[in-house]
Design an enzyme around this catalytic site. Structure first.
Site, PDB file in Angstrom:
ATOM      1  N   GLU A 196       3.566  -3.826 -59.373  1.00 56.37           N
ATOM      2  CA  GLU A 196       3.598  -2.953 -58.174  1.00 56.37           C
ATOM      3  C   GLU A 196       4.500  -3.523 -57.106  1.00 56.37           C
ATOM      4  O   GLU A 196       3.801  -4.744 -56.638  1.00 56.37           O
ATOM      5  CB  GLU A 196       2.711  -2.158 -57.734  1.00 56.37           C
ATOM      6  CG  GLU A 196       1.922  -1.377 -58.669  1.00 56.37           C
ATOM      7  CD  GLU A 196       2.736  -0.509 -59.499  1.00 56.37           C
ATOM      8  OE1 GLU A 196       4.033  -0.058 -58.909  1.00 56.37           O
ATOM      9  OE2 GLU A 196       2.398   0.212 -60.482  1.00 56.37           O
ATOM     10  N   ASN A 222      -0.809  -6.849 -47.147  1.00 58.07           N
ATOM     11  CA  ASN A 222      -0.613  -5.662 -46.302  1.00 58.07           C
ATOM     12  C   ASN A 222      -1.559  -4.506 -46.616  1.00 58.07           C
ATOM     13  O   ASN A 222      -2.093  -3.779 -45.425  1.00 58.07           O
ATOM     14  CB  ASN A 222       0.600  -5.053 -46.445  1.00 58.07           C
ATOM     15  CG  ASN A 222       0.956  -4.413 -47.787  1.00 58.07           C
ATOM     16  OD1 ASN A 222       0.322  -4.729 -48.806  1.00 58.07           O
ATOM     17  ND2 ASN A 222       1.863  -3.668 -47.754  1.00 58.07           N
ATOM     18  N   CYS A 238       4.753  -1.063 -48.426  1.00 63.23           N
ATOM     19  CA  CYS A 238       5.706  -0.982 -49.304  1.00 63.23           C
ATOM     20  C   CYS A 238       6.422   0.243 -49.734  1.00 63.23           C
ATOM     21  O   CYS A 238       7.759   0.314 -49.968  1.00 63.23           O
ATOM     22  CB  CYS A 238       5.259  -1.384 -50.861  1.00 63.23           C
ATOM     23  SG  CYS A 238       3.719  -0.238 -51.183  1.00 63.23           S
TER      24      CYS A 238
HETATM   25  P1  NAD Z   1       3.780 -12.011 -52.545  1.00 69.09           P
HETATM   26  O1  NAD Z   1       4.806 -11.342 -53.710  1.00 69.09           O
HETATM   27  O2  NAD Z   1       4.274 -12.959 -51.562  1.00 69.09           O
HETATM   28  O3  NAD Z   1       2.472 -12.121 -52.904  1.00 69.09           O
HETATM   29  C1  NAD Z   1       1.559 -11.308 -53.594  1.00 69.09           C
HETATM   30  C2  NAD Z   1       0.435 -11.877 -54.260  1.00 69.09           C
HETATM   31  O4  NAD Z   1       0.795 -12.664 -55.272  1.00 69.09           O
HETATM   32  C3  NAD Z   1      -0.336 -12.891 -53.174  1.00 69.09           C
HETATM   33  O5  NAD Z   1      -1.431 -13.114 -53.682  1.00 69.09           O
HETATM   34  C4  NAD Z   1       0.463 -14.365 -53.589  1.00 69.09           C
HETATM   35  O6  NAD Z   1      -0.168 -15.579 -53.351  1.00 69.09           O
HETATM   36  C5  NAD Z   1       0.677 -14.123 -55.254  1.00 69.09           C
HETATM   37  N1  NAD Z   1       1.784 -14.695 -55.740  1.00 69.09           N
HETATM   38  C6  NAD Z   1       3.007 -14.956 -55.220  1.00 69.09           C
HETATM   39  N2  NAD Z   1       3.873 -15.562 -56.151  1.00 69.09           N
HETATM   40  C7  NAD Z   1       2.929 -15.694 -57.347  1.00 69.09           C
HETATM   41  C8  NAD Z   1       3.418 -16.223 -58.585  1.00 69.09           C
HETATM   42  N3  NAD Z   1       4.529 -16.785 -58.930  1.00 69.09           N
HETATM   43  N4  NAD Z   1       2.488 -16.233 -59.464  1.00 69.09           N
HETATM   44  C9  NAD Z   1       1.079 -15.768 -59.285  1.00 69.09           C
HETATM   45  N5  NAD Z   1       0.931 -15.169 -57.987  1.00 69.09           N
HETATM   46  C10 NAD Z   1       1.861 -15.221 -57.296  1.00 69.09           C
HETATM   47  O7  NAD Z   1       3.697 -10.895 -51.634  1.00 69.09           O
HETATM   48  P2  NAD Z   1       3.143 -10.468 -50.092  1.00 69.09           P
HETATM   49  O8  NAD Z   1       4.121 -11.154 -49.102  1.00 69.09           O
HETATM   50  O9  NAD Z   1       1.702 -10.953 -50.298  1.00 69.09           O
HETATM   51  O10 NAD Z   1       3.365  -8.775 -49.953  1.00 69.09           O
HETATM   52  C11 NAD Z   1       4.369  -8.052 -49.574  1.00 69.09           C
HETATM   53  C12 NAD Z   1       5.225  -7.634 -51.057  1.00 69.09           C
HETATM   54  O11 NAD Z   1       4.257  -6.650 -51.564  1.00 69.09           O
HETATM   55  C13 NAD Z   1       6.321  -6.601 -50.517  1.00 69.09           C
HETATM   56  O12 NAD Z   1       7.353  -7.101 -51.297  1.00 69.09           O
HETATM   57  C14 NAD Z   1       5.951  -5.360 -50.583  1.00 69.09           C
HETATM   58  O13 NAD Z   1       6.728  -4.392 -50.935  1.00 69.09           O
HETATM   59  C15 NAD Z   1       4.898  -5.513 -51.872  1.00 69.09           C
HETATM   60  N6  NAD Z   1       3.907  -4.404 -51.988  1.00 69.09           N
HETATM   61  C16 NAD Z   1       3.982  -3.607 -53.069  1.00 69.09           C
HETATM   62  C17 NAD Z   1       3.194  -2.609 -52.961  1.00 69.09           C
HETATM   63  C18 NAD Z   1       3.220  -1.526 -54.040  1.00 69.09           C
HETATM   64  O14 NAD Z   1       2.248  -0.942 -54.533  1.00 69.09           O
HETATM   65  N7  NAD Z   1       4.582  -1.274 -54.831  1.00 69.09           N
HETATM   66  C19 NAD Z   1       1.996  -2.190 -52.196  1.00 69.09           C
HETATM   67  C20 NAD Z   1       1.925  -3.366 -51.133  1.00 69.09           C
HETATM   68  C21 NAD Z   1       3.021  -4.402 -50.999  1.00 69.09           C
END
Ligand code: NAD
Length: 501
Positions: A267, A170, A301
């Site tokens: 995060e 995002n 987020c």
């Molecule tokens: P996601 O958790 O599906 O993936 C995030 C990243 O982690 C990707 O690169 C993915 O390939 C990797 N990943 C996923 N599972 C993993 C695992 N088990 N081991 C290692 N790597 C793994 O999230 P998304 O769909 O890309 O993003 C949306 C989410 O991100 C929402 O829940 C949003 O709230 C959160 N987000 C949080 C913040 C914050 O600062 N708190 C900021 C932006 C987005």
């Protein structure tokens, strides 16, 4: 560093022949293909026939090479003068700025956000690199008074070693920038894995660092599915820290899998409330809801997903909110005036439509939008009209679970106390806001609310580069904050030194 190939992509019954650029991993200073010889594609969510690029579908063997390269580069990088490390970050910032228009267009094609938002993100990422280039040179230890006149006791900060950087789609440039810059300036080496939905803009960040003269092995870059590369990035014994942004489910999984000697910074998700008091400026409240809930198509987020409104202003607020929401232009992120772009991928589309059905089934009233838009030019994109639910109860799933799309749940309450109770009832605690003209209420809110970011008369979204950022409860591991000067602390460890003269 990249190669052009003619690739035949199967799409339904028709076979398209398209010129698609292929991008490689970056390991030990070389742009290299994965050992798997397999590729995946980054697709434009506004038009799925537009293939943005082909990327390496890596496996653990690639990750192992990247971690070995980062381990080898660490001792020299840790010894490199901070001013030299800073100069590289500054040069990389120059490159981002010089290419901001191109990178913004690529980011929009890949993720869907409006090209103006994409350009802001490129510029902000350059500013983040510059911020850490300076702040990273000011991190100090302390000296401690003691009874021995011939002894000095002080703390020193040292880098940790190899850091895994795992990021979502995002904010596919600014989130990596705010992790990688503090990691590098403090002397750590990095293995970076971006989201598979937005690998191209991640390539651009790594290229900028390469062109800026970063030594081989200091930044390494591997693309691929989390199920193929994620485990080793998290469990390899050389990984001293993992900085992750993404869903709470993935963050919990990574946190549990990692060794106790590996530092983690997670995060995660949010379910951010905006409380609208009965003394609020309702036009402001509507603007904050629309900007917080629907900008970036609700995919922030810190996006506003619950609006908790005092009973005697609810009707008027909802009416104004619907009017304003109805005026928002939906479309491709390259079109002037578009406020709502596509959802970033098919999974997002399905998830948002699923939650709209859940909202209805649970008894909430869909007062506006919430429909798939697929007629005409929208036919090949993941478009949904922004949804407003009224009559939402705090036990409805759309009031508790993160949707991560343009869906706002309006919850009516009788009092400030009830509003706070409901606001705090969820398992998340990332960001929260209140709209009020009463200073006492505003001040009380900052104390009562359980959130890492607290806003008064401002959107729940947005945070400064120079201020700390992170959540409470299941929104963060709450160990170390990101962003700002404190964002450096995660990447350093303290050593206490006693020197007798
Ligand atoms: P996601 O958790 O599906 O993936 C995030 C990243 O982690 C990707 O690169 C993915 O390939 C990797 N990943 C996923 N599972 C993993 C695992 N088990 N081991 C290692 N790597 C793994 O999230 P998304 O769909 O890309 O993003 C949306 C989410 O991100 C929402 O829940 C949003 O709230 C959160 N987000 C949080 C913040 C914050 O600062 N708190 C900021 C932006 C987005």
């Amino acid at each position: 560093m990249t190669a052009r190939f003619l690739i035949r992509l199967e799409k339904g019954d028709s076979l398209l022949t398209t010129k698609i650029e292929t991008f490689n991993n970056y390991i030990n200073g070389e742009w290299t293909q994965s050992v798997t010889n397999k590729l995946f594609y980054s697709i434009n969510p506004a038009n799925t026939e537009d293939v943005v690029g082909a990327f390496q579908a890596s496996n653990e063997e690639d990750v192992k090479l990247a971690i070995e390269s980062a381990s080898k580069a660490f001792p020299n990088w840790a010894k490199t003068a901070p001013s030299k490390r800073a100069a590289i970050l500054n040069r990389a910032a120059d490159i981002l700025e010089q290419n901001a228009d191109q990178y913004a267009e690529e980011l929009t094609r890949e993720e869907g956000k409006h090209v103006k938002d994409a350009k802001n993100e490129v510029i902000r990422s350059a500013q983040t690199l510059r911020f850490y280039a300076i702040e990273g040179q000011t991190l100090t230890g302390e000296t401690f008074p003691n009874d021995d006149p011939n002894m000095k006791v002080s703390t020193e900060r040292e880098p940790l070693g190899v850091v895994s950087v795992i990021t979502p789609w995002n904010f596919p440039l600014s989130i990596p920038a705010r992790k990688i810059a503090p990691a590098l300036i403090t002397g750590n080496t990095v293995v970076f894995k971006p989201s598979s939905d937005t690998p191209l803009i991640a390539v651009r960040l790594v290229e900028a660092l390469q062109l800026a003269g970063i030594p081989n092995g200091v930044i390494n870059f591997v693309t691929g599915k989390a199920s193929d590369v994620g485990d080793l990035l998290v469990t390899h014994p050389a990984i001293r820290a993992i900085t992750f942004t993404g869903s709470t489910a993935a963050g919990e999984d990574i946190h549990k899998k990692s060794s106790f000697t590996t530092r983690t910074q997670m995060e995660l998700g949010g379910k951010n409330p905006l409380i609208v008091m009965d003394d609020a400026d309702l036009d402001l409240a509507v603007d904050l809801t629309v900007n917080g809930g629907f900008s970036l198509t609700g995919q922030a987020c810190t996006g506003t997903s619950r609006v908790i409104v005092l009973k005697n202003v609810k009707e008027q607020f909802v009416q104004k909110l619907i009017e304003k929401t109805a005026s928002l232009k939906i479309g491709n992120g390259f079109e002037e005036g578009v406020k709502i772009g596509p959802l970033a991928n098919e999974k997002q589309l399905k998830n948002v439509l699923k939650y709209i059905e859940i909202g209805k089934e649970d008894g909430a009233a869909l007062a506006f939008g919430g429909e798939r838009i697929d007629a005409g030019v929208f036919g090949n994109g993941y478009f949904v009209s922004p949804a407003i639910f009224t009559n939402v109860k705090s036990n409805h799933r759309i009031a508790k679970e993160e949707i991560f799309g343009p869906v706002v749940a309006i919850i009516e309450v009788d009092s400030y106390e009830e509003a706070i109770k409901i606001a705090n009832e969820v398992e998340y605690g990332l960001s929260a806001g209140i709209v009020t003209n009463n200073l006492k209420t505003a001040n009380q809110f900052t104390k009562d609310i359980q959130a890492g970011t607290v806003k008064v008369n401002r959107t729940t979204t947005g945070n400064l580069i120079n201020a700390p950022f992170g959540g409470l409860k299941k929104s963060s591991t709450s160990t170390f904050r990101e962003s700002g000067r404190v964002g450096l602390e995660f990447f350093t460890q303290l050593k206490t030194v006693y020197i007798g003269y």
